[in-house]
Write an enzyme that holds these catalytic residues in place. Structure first.
Site, PDB file in Angstrom:
ATOM      1  N   HIS A 134       2.523  -0.335  -0.086  1.00 20.27           N
ATOM      2  CA  HIS A 134       1.627  -0.469  -1.233  1.00 20.27           C
ATOM      3  C   HIS A 134       0.203  -0.059  -0.890  1.00 20.27           C
ATOM      4  O   HIS A 134      -0.129   0.158   0.277  1.00 20.27           O
ATOM      5  CB  HIS A 134       1.673  -1.891  -1.799  1.00 20.27           C
ATOM      6  N   CYS A 155       3.987  -6.475   4.548  1.00 23.05           N
ATOM      7  CA  CYS A 155       4.149  -5.151   3.930  1.00 23.05           C
ATOM      8  C   CYS A 155       3.458  -4.068   4.748  1.00 23.05           C
ATOM      9  O   CYS A 155       2.806  -4.350   5.748  1.00 23.05           O
ATOM     10  CB  CYS A 155       3.568  -5.166   2.515  1.00 23.05           C
TER      11      CYS A 155
END
Length: 180
Positions: A134, A155
């Site tokens: 992301h 992430c």
């Protein structure tokens, strides 16, 4: 000094409790994502080298793009359980896309695998989930301002304009190999 320590602790707590792929951006928040198109060679594999903080998009053996990445706030070692702040290691697949991510855009990784789940459950813990590639969004901008490179809950983070490229180039089912 105490204020700095408190600010860093508050940042760490905020980043720890924030899920990587979730939610809508709030009104008045960051610039909405651009949806780019891509008509080049297909991305056939993504490789992340955690120790080098690099991610490569490949078509066959040709590197199409290279990105500097941020990882989980505890970057050494593979993800073992929910909340450990680690980025997984192993072979996974791209399985979803979130155009309304709080992190500009996000591309889902199918963590946990059956083995990841079994390992976590064997010690009485949950494996976690919601692992994404992301952008930075607001939390990443705050981390950058505080000179924190590895700030996610597990992430893989890139710049907002870079996740726009990745969002356009990658398709569901593409393997992602995450190396130590």
């Amino acid at each position: 000094m105490i204020r700095t320590v408190r600010a860093l602790l508050a940042l760490g707590l905020l980043l720890f409790v924030t899920a990587c792929g979730g939610g809508d951006s709030l009104p008045g928040g960051p610039t909405p994502p651009r949806f780019l198109s891509y008509d080049g060679p297909p991305v056939t594999q993504i490789v992340v080298n955690k120790s080098d903080r690099k991610m490569f998009l490949l078509s066959g053996t040709t590197i199409l793009k290279t990105y500097k990445v941020g990882l989980g706030n505890q970057p050494l070692g593979p993800k073992q359980f929910e909340g450990d702040g680690k980025t997984p290691e192993g072979i996974y697949f791209i399985d979803r896309f979130n155009p309304r991510s709080a992190y500009h855009l996000s591309v889902g990784v199918n963590y946990p695998s059956v083995q990841d789940t079994a390992r976590a459950l064997s010690v009485g813990l949950r494996p976690g989930g919601d692992i994404f590639i992301h952008g930075r969004g607001r939390d990443g901008a705050l981390a950058r301002a505080n000179k924190v490179d590895d700030w996610t809950a597990g992430c893989i983070a890139v710049e907002d304009h870079e996740v726009e490229e990745i969002f356009a180039m990658v398709k569901t089912g593409v393997p992602i190999v995450i190396n130590p």
